[in-house]
Design a protein around this motif. Sequence first.
Motif, PDB file in Angstrom:
ATOM      1  N   UNK A  82      -1.475   6.052  10.405  1.00  0.00           N
ATOM      2  CA  UNK A  82      -0.922   7.231  11.078  1.00  0.00           C
ATOM      3  C   UNK A  82       0.184   7.761  10.182  1.00  0.00           C
ATOM      4  N   UNK A  83       0.678   8.922  10.495  1.00  0.00           N
ATOM      5  CA  UNK A  83       1.737   9.524   9.681  1.00  0.00           C
ATOM      6  C   UNK A  83       2.944   8.604   9.545  1.00  0.00           C
ATOM      7  N   UNK A  84       3.239   7.853  10.607  1.00  0.00           N
ATOM      8  CA  UNK A  84       4.417   6.982  10.578  1.00  0.00           C
ATOM      9  C   UNK A  84       4.079   5.508  10.730  1.00  0.00           C
ATOM     10  N   UNK A  85       2.809   5.137  10.649  1.00  0.00           N
ATOM     11  CA  UNK A  85       2.401   3.743  10.850  1.00  0.00           C
ATOM     12  C   UNK A  85       1.487   3.299   9.711  1.00  0.00           C
ATOM     13  N   UNK A  86       1.823   2.175   9.095  1.00  0.00           N
ATOM     14  CA  UNK A  86       1.011   1.598   8.026  1.00  0.00           C
ATOM     15  C   UNK A  86       0.760   0.128   8.320  1.00  0.00           C
ATOM     16  N   UNK A  87      -0.375  -0.358   7.874  1.00  0.00           N
ATOM     17  CA  UNK A  87      -0.705  -1.782   7.918  1.00  0.00           C
ATOM     18  C   UNK A  87      -0.589  -2.324   6.505  1.00  0.00           C
ATOM     19  N   UNK A  88       0.161  -3.424   6.354  1.00  0.00           N
ATOM     20  CA  UNK A  88       0.432  -3.929   5.013  1.00  0.00           C
ATOM     21  C   UNK A  88       0.062  -5.406   4.895  1.00  0.00           C
ATOM     22  N   UNK A  89      -0.499  -5.734   3.754  1.00  0.00           N
ATOM     23  CA  UNK A  89      -0.779  -7.124   3.383  1.00  0.00           C
ATOM     24  C   UNK A  89       0.024  -7.410   2.127  1.00  0.00           C
TER      25      UNK A  89
END
Length: 232
Positions: A82-89
Amino acid sequence: MRKSLLIIVLFMPLLAKAQFHMFSKDPIINLENFDNQRVHWGYFLGFNSYDFKFEYKNVGPDVLVNSTIGFNVGLVGNLRLHKHIDLRFEPGLYFNQRNLTFPGIANPVDALREVKSTYLHFPLLVKLSSVRTGNIKPYVVAGVGTALNLASNADAKDDNANNRFRMIKNTNFYELGFGIDLYLQYFKFSPSIRGVFSFNDELIRDNDPNSPWTSNIQSMSTRAIFINFTFH
């Protein structure tokens, strides 16, 4: 650690120049479309400080923990949700040493245990970002992960009676932190600070149930602070 410091020093002129543009009245917008990428990659360098949280069966003197400064390095994979949401590994390799002093043991050699750790961390994090202002965007991260301690001594038959401190190999943890994205001319630089807290009791007890090292310990879990410098 020296390599990390050298890299930071080499980037200092770029950061100083970027800081001037970031806080000027009409900043030049760098990497304007960078965050529109569905997936992007990076790497991080940083420092860590590991500690232990002890809980005891009976009230008595605490085990003293002397934390040292360690080094971390790893990769970053970022998926835009989303514009303000990221999933990170963010898989990484973390080196550290904790020195434990056990109370009630008269011999200083027996009372001291050097706990050297080499962790492979595998955290899965959610990054929540604020609105970008010029070339600055603060964020918070939270998530869970697992870690493999390559220096745990878990398979050793010897215990503290033979100067061998043992821990379990795998531990699960949760991670909380905050940071800031700085959009420079050629790349994005993101310093952050993280708190990491283990769910598990990581201590392997000595063979002797009356061991002066482990008999009074109810649980021993890792907690740590990470300072990461991420480059995208």
